[in-house]
Design an enzyme around this catalytic site. Structure first.
Site, mmCIF file in Angstrom:
data_model
loop_
_atom_site.group_PDB
_atom_site.id
_atom_site.type_symbol
_atom_site.label_atom_id
_atom_site.label_comp_id
_atom_site.label_asym_id
_atom_site.label_seq_id
_atom_site.Cartn_x
_atom_site.Cartn_y
_atom_site.Cartn_z
ATOM 1 N N ASN A 41 0.844 -1.188 0.000
ATOM 2 C CA ASN A 41 0.000 0.000 0.000
ATOM 3 C C ASN A 41 0.882 1.241 0.000
ATOM 4 O OD1 ASN A 41 0.589 -0.905 2.730
ATOM 5 N ND2 ASN A 41 -0.857 0.611 3.498
ATOM 6 N N ILE A 42 0.375 2.293 -0.652
ATOM 7 C CA ILE A 42 1.115 3.542 -0.790
ATOM 8 C C ILE A 42 0.155 4.687 -0.502
ATOM 9 C CG2 ILE A 42 2.432 5.010 -2.366
ATOM 10 C CD1 ILE A 42 3.027 2.374 -3.970
ATOM 11 N N GLU A 43 0.469 5.472 0.519
ATOM 12 C CA GLU A 43 -0.371 6.608 0.891
ATOM 13 C C GLU A 43 0.292 7.911 0.463
ATOM 14 O OE1 GLU A 43 -2.031 4.427 4.925
ATOM 15 O OE2 GLU A 43 -0.762 6.188 5.127
ATOM 16 N N CYS A 52 -4.049 0.636 -2.551
ATOM 17 C CA CYS A 52 -3.886 -0.568 -1.733
ATOM 18 C C CYS A 52 -2.792 -1.477 -2.292
ATOM 19 C CB CYS A 52 -5.195 -1.344 -1.691
ATOM 20 S SG CYS A 52 -6.565 -0.443 -0.953
ATOM 21 N N GLU A 54 -3.041 -4.593 -3.046
ATOM 22 C CA GLU A 54 -3.560 -5.413 -4.143
ATOM 23 C C GLU A 54 -3.536 -4.643 -5.463
ATOM 24 O OE1 GLU A 54 -5.784 -6.580 -0.342
ATOM 25 O OE2 GLU A 54 -5.055 -4.739 -1.254
ATOM 26 N N CYS A 85 -10.001 -5.062 0.658
ATOM 27 C CA CYS A 85 -11.156 -4.178 0.816
ATOM 28 C C CYS A 85 -12.145 -4.427 -0.327
ATOM 29 C CB CYS A 85 -10.705 -2.713 0.836
ATOM 30 S SG CYS A 85 -10.128 -2.094 -0.759
ATOM 31 N N CYS A 88 -10.806 -3.532 -3.806
ATOM 32 C CA CYS A 88 -9.783 -4.475 -4.275
ATOM 33 C C CYS A 88 -10.377 -5.833 -4.608
ATOM 34 C CB CYS A 88 -8.657 -4.596 -3.259
ATOM 35 S SG CYS A 88 -7.569 -3.152 -3.288
#
Length: 130
Positions: A41-43, A52, A54, A85, A88
């Protein structure tokens, strides 16, 4: 073979960028020809924007030529047996099928195996748009 997919997901999770949620997640998927694609995941600062694990894995998979997805593993640092989620689940269903195995993991390995059909029993099917 599921343990190597868990290890790929865990290795990807270690590379995540989650400064806002502090909730690292890793995912890995395997195609029927044995290739493995992983992601984390990358925010970004406009949290909750970002993507996410995935989604990252699917990006690598598409760029790598795609193929039939046979197995998926997901792991989170702070939550055992994490599932994809809702968004995803739909993204994965676009490239997997109802029988694709989904491995839910804790920090040591796979703790439960379900299918994409169990995770998304009434998913939207893109075939109707063609």
């Amino acid at each position: 073979m599921s343990h190597d997919l868990f290890l790929a997901a865990r290795e990807a999770m270690a590379k995540c960028h989650a400064p806002y949620s502090k909730f690292p997640v890793g995912a890995a998927l395997r195609t029927e020809d044995g290739r493995v694609f992983s992601g984390c995941n990358i925010e970004v600062a406009s949290y909750p924007e970002g993507w996410c694990a995935e989604t990252t894995a699917l990006g690598h998979y598409i760029m790598g030529g795609g193929g039939k997805i046979t197995e998926i593993a997901v792991v989170a640092e702070r939550m055992d047996r994490i599932t994809p989620c809702g968004g995803c689940r739909q993204r994965l269903a676009e490239f997997a099928d109802a029988n694709t195995k989904l491995f839910l993991c804790d920090q040591t390995g796979v703790v439960e195996t379900v299918t994409m059909g169990q995770m998304l029993p009434y998913g939207f099917e893109g075939g109707i748009l063609r």
